[in-house]
Structures are given as structure tokens and as C-alpha cells.
Design a protein around this motif. Structure first.
Motif, mmCIF file in Angstrom:
data_model
loop_
_atom_site.group_PDB
_atom_site.id
_atom_site.type_symbol
_atom_site.label_atom_id
_atom_site.label_comp_id
_atom_site.label_asym_id
_atom_site.label_seq_id
_atom_site.Cartn_x
_atom_site.Cartn_y
_atom_site.Cartn_z
ATOM 1 N N PHE A 146 5.967 9.986 -8.345
ATOM 2 C CA PHE A 146 4.627 8.846 -8.510
ATOM 3 C C PHE A 146 3.608 9.263 -7.566
ATOM 4 O O PHE A 146 3.520 10.177 -6.709
ATOM 5 C CB PHE A 146 5.563 7.708 -7.819
ATOM 6 C CG PHE A 146 6.709 7.091 -8.506
ATOM 7 C CD1 PHE A 146 6.444 6.248 -9.731
ATOM 8 C CD2 PHE A 146 8.022 7.532 -8.266
ATOM 9 C CE1 PHE A 146 7.475 5.759 -10.343
ATOM 10 C CE2 PHE A 146 9.018 7.200 -8.859
ATOM 11 C CZ PHE A 146 8.975 6.319 -10.039
ATOM 12 N N GLY A 147 2.647 8.653 -8.017
ATOM 13 C CA GLY A 147 1.247 8.905 -7.550
ATOM 14 C C GLY A 147 0.743 7.928 -6.448
ATOM 15 O O GLY A 147 1.217 6.851 -6.605
ATOM 16 N N GLN A 148 0.161 8.642 -5.509
ATOM 17 C CA GLN A 148 -0.089 7.707 -4.213
ATOM 18 C C GLN A 148 -1.039 6.700 -4.460
ATOM 19 O O GLN A 148 -1.298 5.660 -3.880
ATOM 20 C CB GLN A 148 -0.905 8.881 -3.283
ATOM 21 C CG GLN A 148 -0.983 8.003 -1.888
ATOM 22 C CD GLN A 148 -2.089 8.939 -0.954
ATOM 23 O OE1 GLN A 148 -1.814 10.281 -0.629
ATOM 24 N NE2 GLN A 148 -3.099 8.234 -0.362
ATOM 25 N N LYS A 149 -2.033 6.971 -5.536
ATOM 26 C CA LYS A 149 -3.084 6.053 -5.833
ATOM 27 C C LYS A 149 -2.287 4.521 -6.107
ATOM 28 O O LYS A 149 -2.791 3.360 -5.699
ATOM 29 C CB LYS A 149 -3.788 6.125 -7.373
ATOM 30 C CG LYS A 149 -4.759 5.234 -7.680
ATOM 31 C CD LYS A 149 -5.472 5.551 -9.114
ATOM 32 C CE LYS A 149 -4.713 5.195 -10.125
ATOM 33 N NZ LYS A 149 -4.471 3.647 -10.420
ATOM 34 N N ASP A 150 -1.006 4.619 -6.686
ATOM 35 C CA ASP A 150 -0.280 3.146 -6.846
ATOM 36 C C ASP A 150 0.620 2.965 -5.478
ATOM 37 O O ASP A 150 1.820 3.166 -5.655
ATOM 38 C CB ASP A 150 0.443 3.216 -8.111
ATOM 39 C CG ASP A 150 -0.356 3.558 -9.315
ATOM 40 O OD1 ASP A 150 -0.996 2.518 -9.464
ATOM 41 O OD2 ASP A 150 -0.249 4.411 -10.054
ATOM 42 N N PHE A 151 0.018 3.083 -4.368
ATOM 43 C CA PHE A 151 0.719 2.987 -2.968
ATOM 44 C C PHE A 151 1.781 2.002 -2.912
ATOM 45 O O PHE A 151 2.858 2.303 -2.478
ATOM 46 C CB PHE A 151 -0.328 2.911 -1.921
ATOM 47 C CG PHE A 151 0.376 3.154 -0.606
ATOM 48 C CD1 PHE A 151 0.417 4.702 -0.433
ATOM 49 C CD2 PHE A 151 0.535 2.481 0.273
ATOM 50 C CE1 PHE A 151 0.995 5.126 0.902
ATOM 51 C CE2 PHE A 151 1.192 2.781 1.495
ATOM 52 C CZ PHE A 151 1.477 4.158 1.820
#
Length: 308
Positions: A146-151
Motif C-alpha cells: 500500500f502507498g504511504q499517501k493513504d496513511f
């Protein structure tokens, strides 16, 4: 590269991989793939024997006034990105495959879903937790990316895996950005050229606070205000908050443990989110805090153009 549209066909395709004892990596997406998704896929390809990508615009995580119908879709382009990135199998189900007639059971994510985006998008993380639980049971991956942008989403999914004993390793990959700092997002396609220029102030504010932190500033209020002073071009600032990187508890006073500075704002009619990690020097961290952030830090060190 194989494409499956039903759970039955996916299960059949995966049976041979599992029988061979291969390590399965999984990248759940809603499609309209970009270089941020490619980074997730590349991490999976690098560390797993096969990589499965799901492309499913999940209706359960959209509110009644949100952009489900106009969410961008480009399935042919998505297939090409997956093929060139080394994906083994794509799962592209219809909504009726995931939510068949009579579907009733949803996963309630609890307090970790309540602040930040949860306060402005009621029911959103219920939909995320439900679809991720179903996809994990369907794909049965060893690792999911998963991407950190969607923390906050990452925090919800980590809690989900722990509480429901799902047995999936969760890897968070640093945010991929445009050269000017804007975090890549499928919703960036909604921005006009003028709004796209204004949206840069989000990352500029976050980076200013991150730079102040790296120079020794630890006062949470001053760090937030440093970011806020740069975020002047948005039409509506929903939140700009410092949160504990593990629990998402609000941080006041001094920042003495790993924290995430998170923002959500409207630029024009487009809602954008972003964040940066503020991590004290390793010598100041407890063992469990080091474990929490080490995978992100290690990947940032090798991510090239990722956020600082």
C-alpha cells in the motif's frame, strides 16, 4: 499475464502457484494506474515470486455525494502498465462479484478510522476494511503493498490484519511525487491546469514542516503552523494535523516519537490528501517505534525521487 474476472477463475489460477509454494504479493487498486501504483507493483515483483493486482472501484467506500460514477477508469492502459511492470495476474471483478445479491456483512474498523478522513467521509473506512478483508480472503497473499499517501488507510489495514489474524504482511511504500512535489493520485486528473498549479502548496507546506523538524524543531504547534503558512492556495482546508504514526492519536506538545503530518484539502472541486513522516533520530526511539517506521525509512532511502 493472466486476467481473471471471477473469484472462481482467480482461485483456479492461484492454485498452482500455491501448490508450488510460491510467495504471493498483492497490490489492491481502484485502477486508473499511475507511477505510484507502478512503485507498489515493483516492490512486489522485487520481493515476491508472483504479483497479483486487483482493479476494482469499490462502491462501498464512496459516500452518496462522492465521485463513484465519475471516478477515472482506463482499463486498457492499466493492463499495459501491469504487463510492463511484471504483474503475473490481474483480478478485475464486477461489483456483483464482490457484493452479490443479499450481501449484508461489513467490517467496522473502530477508532483508528475516526479522525482525519474518517471525520469527513463517514463510512469510507468501513467500505475499505470490508473490501480489503474480502480481497485478502480471495487472493490469500503472503504480502500486500500500500502507498504511504493513504496513511490512514494503511493504519486501518494494519489494525485489521492484527485484530482479525489475517496473516498478511503489510508493506507501506513511500509516496511517489511529480517533479514539483505533488503527490501522485488518480484524482489529479480532475484538476484544471490552474488548480494543478495551486495544488503544489500542499506538498510545499508539508516539506517546510519536515525541513523544520529535521533542523531540530519539535514543538507540534509550530510545526503545524509552518506547514499552514505555505498552504494558502486551497479552496477548503479540511484538516492539517500531527498524528502518532502508529496509533493516529493526536500529538500535542513536543514530537518525541514517529509522527505523520497529514493534510486534506479541496483545490477547486477536487479533494486531495498528503502527508509526510516526522521521525526522531533512531537513538531516540524505542524498539517498537523503530520497527514501525523502519520499512518505510528503508524504502525511502532507495526510492530515488520519493519524498525526502
Amino acid at each position: 499475464m493472466l486476467t481473471c474476472r471471477t473469484i472462481k477463475s482467480l482461485t483456479q489460477c492461484l492454485k498452482g502457484y500455491r501448490a508450488a509454494g510460491l510467495r504471493v504479493g498483492f497490490v489492491p487498486t481502484m485502477g486508473f494506474l499511475h507511477e505510484g501504483h507502478r512503485a507498489l507493483i515493483q516492490e512486489s515483483v522485487a520481493h515476491c515470486d508472483i504479483t497479483v493486482v486487483s482493479i476494482f472501484v469499490n462502491p462501498a467506500q464512496f459516500g452518496p455525494t462522492e465521485d463513484l460514477d465519475r471516478y477515472p477508469r482506463a482499463l486498457e492502459r492499466d493492463h499495459e502498465l501491469c504487463r510492463t511492470a511484471g504483474v503475473s495476474l490481474i483480478f478485475v471483478p464486477d461489483a456483483s462479484e464482490i457484493y452479490p445479491p443479499g450481501f449484508q456483512i461489513y467490517v467496522e474498523p473502530g477508532p483508528v478510522a475516526e479522525p482525519l478522513c474518517g471525520a469527513f467521509r463517514p463510512g469510507h473506512f468501513r467500505g475499505v476494511a470490508t473490501v480489503v478483508t474480502k480481497l485478502f480472503h480471495i487472493v490469500q497473499p503472503d504480502v500486500a503493498f500500500f502507498g504511504q499517501k493513504d496513511f490512514q488507510q494503511c493504519a486501518v489495514i494494519r489494525q485489521l490484519v492484527r485484530d482479525l489474524n489475517l496473516g498478511v504482511e503489510i508493506v507501506t511504500v513511500p509516496t511517489v511525487r511529480e517533479p514539483d512535489g505533488l503527490a501522485l493520485s488518480s484524482r489529479n486528473s480532475y484538476l484544471s491546469s490552474a488548480d494543478r498549479e495551486r495544488a503544489r502548496c500542499l506538498s510545499q507546506g508539508l516539506f517546510a514542516a519536515q525541513a523544520a523538524f529535521q533542523e531540530g524543531e519539535r514543538d507540534s504547534q509550530r510545526l503545524v503552523e509552518t506547514a499552514r503558512a505555505q498552504i494558502t492556495e486551497v479552496d477548503q482546508l479540511q484538516y492539517l494535523e500531527l498524528r502518532d504514526a502508529g496509533t493516529l492519536a493526536a500529538i500535542t506538545g513536543l514530537v518525541e516519537r514517529p509522527a505523520a503530518l497529514c493534510v486534506a484539502a479541496y483545490v477547486g472541486t477536487t479533494r486531495l490528501i498528503d502527508n509526510v513522516l516526522l521521525t526522531p533520530p533512531p537513538t531516540a526511539l524505542a524498539d517498537h517505534e523503530l520497527e514501525l517506521v523502519s520499512h518505510v525509512i528503508n524504502r525511502q532511502a532507495t526510492a530515488g525521487a520519493e519524498e525526502p
